[in-house]
Design a protein around this motif. Sequence first.
Motif, PDB file in Angstrom:
ATOM      1  N   PHE A 181      -9.116   3.253  -2.546  1.00  0.00           N
ATOM      2  CA  PHE A 181      -7.798   3.863  -2.696  1.00  0.00           C
ATOM      3  C   PHE A 181      -7.923   5.387  -2.739  1.00  0.00           C
ATOM      4  N   GLN A 182      -8.951   5.893  -3.429  1.00  0.00           N
ATOM      5  CA  GLN A 182      -9.176   7.336  -3.475  1.00  0.00           C
ATOM      6  C   GLN A 182      -9.466   7.882  -2.073  1.00  0.00           C
ATOM      7  N   HIS A 183     -10.253   7.142  -1.289  1.00  0.00           N
ATOM      8  CA  HIS A 183     -10.545   7.565   0.085  1.00  0.00           C
ATOM      9  C   HIS A 183      -9.251   7.608   0.916  1.00  0.00           C
ATOM     10  N   LEU A 184      -8.399   6.620   0.710  1.00  0.00           N
ATOM     11  CA  LEU A 184      -7.111   6.610   1.414  1.00  0.00           C
ATOM     12  C   LEU A 184      -6.284   7.837   1.038  1.00  0.00           C
ATOM     13  N   LEU A 185      -6.220   8.132  -0.262  1.00  0.00           N
ATOM     14  CA  LEU A 185      -5.477   9.314  -0.710  1.00  0.00           C
ATOM     15  C   LEU A 185      -6.066  10.577  -0.083  1.00  0.00           C
ATOM     16  N   LYS A 215       4.128  10.241  -6.973  1.00  0.00           N
ATOM     17  CA  LYS A 215       5.214  10.666  -7.867  1.00  0.00           C
ATOM     18  C   LYS A 215       4.803  10.582  -9.339  1.00  0.00           C
ATOM     19  N   GLU A 216       3.521  10.243  -9.574  1.00  0.00           N
ATOM     20  CA  GLU A 216       2.952  10.133 -10.912  1.00  0.00           C
ATOM     21  C   GLU A 216       3.638   9.063 -11.761  1.00  0.00           C
ATOM     22  N   LYS A 217       4.097   8.009 -11.088  1.00  0.00           N
ATOM     23  CA  LYS A 217       4.686   6.863 -11.789  1.00  0.00           C
ATOM     24  C   LYS A 217       3.615   5.819 -12.097  1.00  0.00           C
ATOM     25  N   LEU A 218       2.529   5.811 -11.310  1.00  0.00           N
ATOM     26  CA  LEU A 218       1.402   4.901 -11.539  1.00  0.00           C
ATOM     27  C   LEU A 218       0.128   5.728 -11.628  1.00  0.00           C
ATOM     28  N   THR A 219      -0.805   5.264 -12.460  1.00  0.00           N
ATOM     29  CA  THR A 219      -2.116   5.888 -12.509  1.00  0.00           C
ATOM     30  C   THR A 219      -2.909   5.464 -11.279  1.00  0.00           C
ATOM     31  N   LEU A 220      -4.052   6.078 -11.093  1.00  0.00           N
ATOM     32  CA  LEU A 220      -4.922   5.714  -9.979  1.00  0.00           C
ATOM     33  C   LEU A 220      -5.305   4.236 -10.060  1.00  0.00           C
ATOM     34  N   GLY A 221      -5.689   3.789 -11.242  1.00  0.00           N
ATOM     35  CA  GLY A 221      -6.065   2.389 -11.421  1.00  0.00           C
ATOM     36  C   GLY A 221      -4.914   1.436 -11.163  1.00  0.00           C
ATOM     37  N   GLN A 222      -3.747   1.758 -11.685  1.00  0.00           N
ATOM     38  CA  GLN A 222      -2.573   0.911 -11.480  1.00  0.00           C
ATOM     39  C   GLN A 222      -2.194   0.841 -10.008  1.00  0.00           C
ATOM     40  N   ALA A 223      -2.198   1.993  -9.343  1.00  0.00           N
ATOM     41  CA  ALA A 223      -1.818   2.033  -7.931  1.00  0.00           C
ATOM     42  C   ALA A 223      -2.823   1.267  -7.075  1.00  0.00           C
ATOM     43  N   SER A 224      -4.108   1.421  -7.358  1.00  0.00           N
ATOM     44  CA  SER A 224      -5.112   0.704  -6.561  1.00  0.00           C
ATOM     45  C   SER A 224      -4.997  -0.800  -6.769  1.00  0.00           C
ATOM     46  N   ARG A 225      -4.719  -1.227  -7.997  1.00  0.00           N
ATOM     47  CA  ARG A 225      -4.529  -2.669  -8.243  1.00  0.00           C
ATOM     48  C   ARG A 225      -3.278  -3.176  -7.529  1.00  0.00           C
ATOM     49  N   LEU A 249       0.825  -1.200   0.000  1.00  0.00           N
ATOM     50  CA  LEU A 249       0.000   0.000   0.000  1.00  0.00           C
ATOM     51  C   LEU A 249       0.864   1.256   0.000  1.00  0.00           C
ATOM     52  N   GLU A 250       1.877   1.277   0.846  1.00  0.00           N
ATOM     53  CA  GLU A 250       2.764   2.448   0.920  1.00  0.00           C
ATOM     54  C   GLU A 250       3.526   2.652  -0.384  1.00  0.00           C
ATOM     55  N   ILE A 251       3.945   1.572  -1.005  1.00  0.00           N
ATOM     56  CA  ILE A 251       4.642   1.674  -2.292  1.00  0.00           C
ATOM     57  C   ILE A 251       3.685   2.227  -3.350  1.00  0.00           C
ATOM     58  N   ALA A 252       2.453   1.727  -3.354  1.00  0.00           N
ATOM     59  CA  ALA A 252       1.454   2.188  -4.317  1.00  0.00           C
ATOM     60  C   ALA A 252       1.178   3.678  -4.144  1.00  0.00           C
ATOM     61  N   SER A 259      -7.695  10.859   2.698  1.00  0.00           N
ATOM     62  CA  SER A 259      -7.410  10.902   4.131  1.00  0.00           C
ATOM     63  C   SER A 259      -5.982  11.373   4.406  1.00  0.00           C
ATOM     64  N   ARG A 260      -5.116  11.211   3.411  1.00  0.00           N
ATOM     65  CA  ARG A 260      -3.726  11.665   3.534  1.00  0.00           C
ATOM     66  C   ARG A 260      -3.499  13.008   2.842  1.00  0.00           C
ATOM     67  N   GLN A 261      -4.586  13.592   2.364  1.00  0.00           N
ATOM     68  CA  GLN A 261      -4.548  14.873   1.653  1.00  0.00           C
ATOM     69  C   GLN A 261      -3.642  14.828   0.426  1.00  0.00           C
ATOM     70  N   ILE A 262      -3.717  13.714  -0.291  1.00  0.00           N
ATOM     71  CA  ILE A 262      -2.972  13.541  -1.538  1.00  0.00           C
ATOM     72  C   ILE A 262      -3.962  13.740  -2.677  1.00  0.00           C
ATOM     73  N   PRO A 263      -3.742  14.758  -3.522  1.00  0.00           N
ATOM     74  CA  PRO A 263      -4.693  15.014  -4.604  1.00  0.00           C
ATOM     75  C   PRO A 263      -4.657  13.925  -5.664  1.00  0.00           C
ATOM     76  N   VAL A 264      -5.831  13.673  -6.236  1.00  0.00           N
ATOM     77  CA  VAL A 264      -5.944  12.716  -7.337  1.00  0.00           C
ATOM     78  C   VAL A 264      -5.617  13.463  -8.620  1.00  0.00           C
ATOM     79  N   HIS A 265      -4.720  12.923  -9.414  1.00  0.00           N
ATOM     80  CA  HIS A 265      -4.333  13.530 -10.683  1.00  0.00           C
ATOM     81  C   HIS A 265      -5.433  13.225 -11.697  1.00  0.00           C
ATOM     82  N   TYR A 266      -6.106  14.244 -12.145  1.00  0.00           N
ATOM     83  CA  TYR A 266      -7.206  14.071 -13.085  1.00  0.00           C
ATOM     84  C   TYR A 266      -7.139  15.237 -14.052  1.00  0.00           C
TER      85      TYR A 266
END
Length: 81
Positions: free
Chosen positions: A50-54, A31-41, A22-25, A56-63
Amino acid sequence: MSIIISDEILCATRMTESEMKLEIAVMLFQKEKLTLGQASRFADMNRIAFQHLLASRQIPVHYDIKDLEKDIKNLQEMGIL
């Protein structure tokens, strides 16, 4: 490709294998090395969780515009729009 995380590393970080994945994802997504879908998988989570986790950590979703256009096209193909 498989990644093996040794028990020594897991013990040193006091993390389980799933927590480490999870931490690696999260890091690779941030760092924009994985997409949202790739990271969640990679984290073995559904996208919404995964979006809820992001959030909760105040990490914006790249869209961006390309993502929006792709979503609109998919919705049109599904007959929703």
